[in-house]
Design a protein around this motif. Structure first.
Motif, PDB file in Angstrom:
ATOM      1  N   ASP A   4       0.827  -1.205   0.000  1.00  0.00           N
ATOM      2  CA  ASP A   4       0.000   0.000   0.000  1.00  0.00           C
ATOM      3  C   ASP A   4       0.858   1.251   0.000  1.00  0.00           C
ATOM      4  N   LEU A   5       1.920   1.240   0.804  1.00  0.00           N
ATOM      5  CA  LEU A   5       2.808   2.404   0.866  1.00  0.00           C
ATOM      6  C   LEU A   5       3.556   2.596  -0.443  1.00  0.00           C
ATOM      7  N   THR A   6       3.970   1.508  -1.078  1.00  0.00           N
ATOM      8  CA  THR A   6       4.666   1.611  -2.356  1.00  0.00           C
ATOM      9  C   THR A   6       3.726   2.166  -3.422  1.00  0.00           C
ATOM     10  N   ALA A   7       2.498   1.679  -3.449  1.00  0.00           N
ATOM     11  CA  ALA A   7       1.526   2.163  -4.417  1.00  0.00           C
ATOM     12  C   ALA A   7       1.205   3.642  -4.171  1.00  0.00           C
ATOM     13  N   LEU A  12       1.811   9.338  -5.612  1.00  0.00           N
ATOM     14  CA  LEU A  12       2.000  10.702  -5.119  1.00  0.00           C
ATOM     15  C   LEU A  12       3.231  11.411  -5.664  1.00  0.00           C
ATOM     16  N   SER A  13       4.283  10.687  -6.037  1.00  0.00           N
ATOM     17  CA  SER A  13       5.527  11.362  -6.405  1.00  0.00           C
ATOM     18  C   SER A  13       5.367  12.381  -7.530  1.00  0.00           C
ATOM     19  N   PRO A  14       4.669  12.096  -8.623  1.00  0.00           N
ATOM     20  CA  PRO A  14       4.539  13.133  -9.644  1.00  0.00           C
ATOM     21  C   PRO A  14       3.759  14.355  -9.156  1.00  0.00           C
ATOM     22  N   LEU A  15       2.775  14.139  -8.307  1.00  0.00           N
ATOM     23  CA  LEU A  15       1.995  15.263  -7.782  1.00  0.00           C
ATOM     24  C   LEU A  15       2.823  16.135  -6.849  1.00  0.00           C
ATOM     25  N   GLN A  90      10.620  16.589   2.725  1.00  0.00           N
ATOM     26  CA  GLN A  90      11.084  15.265   2.336  1.00  0.00           C
ATOM     27  C   GLN A  90      10.276  14.110   2.933  1.00  0.00           C
ATOM     28  N   ALA A  91       9.753  14.296   4.160  1.00  0.00           N
ATOM     29  CA  ALA A  91       9.139  13.153   4.838  1.00  0.00           C
ATOM     30  C   ALA A  91       8.124  13.590   5.885  1.00  0.00           C
TER      31      ALA A  91
END
Length: 147
Positions: A4-7, A12-15, A90-91
């Motif tokens: 779930d976290l990987t998906a 989210l990364s492109p957004l 970053q986090a």
């Protein structure tokens, strides 16, 4: 959970790359606060992230104990003083701090520990205090879409 976290990360990364660093920081802090609020609610109702109930305490002879016997576990542990939420560009981090972090780690992973100085070592039941549920993932998605 890891899937779930990987998906979520790939979605989210492109957004997130389109946002300015200040907007990412603000979004991360807001998400951290919301996740901490949900973790606190879940700890209050004594549930694991998957929705199952915490394993009950072992019965003890409390006949000689004076005063009120507390029934719920982790009532002080869930306070904002101990359960910290932080976010930067970053986090997002939600976790326990200080001396209670050891107690939380023992219960999170079901490790062995001593209840007090000189007490025998006991294996504690696994009670997941921190973890992302489907509701938490929805909150993160809604926060990103709302920006």
């Amino acid at each position: 959970m890891s899937d779930d976290l990987t998906a979520l990360e790939t979605w989210l990364s492109p957004l997130l790359t389109r946002l300015e660093p200040q907007e990412r920081t603000r979004l991360a802090r807001e998400a951290a606060r919301e996740i901490r609020k949900n973790q606190t609610k879940r700890i209050t109702v004594q549930k694991n992230p998957d929705g199952s109930a915490f394993e009950k305490r072992k019965p003890r002879d409390l006949r000689g104990k004076q005063g009120r016997i507390k029934k719920k576990m982790f009532m002080k542990l869930k306070m904002a003083r101990y359960l910290k939420a932080q976010g930067n560009e970053q986090a997002v981090t939600v976790g326990f701090t200080g001396r209670v972090a050891r107690i939380a780690r023992v219960h999170q992973y079901g490790l062995k520990d001593r209840a007090g100085r000189g007490a025998p070592e006991v294996r504690y039941a696994r009670r997941e205090l921190l973890g992302l549920s489907e509701n938490d993932l929805e909150i993160i998605r809604d926060a990103i879409i709302g920006t």
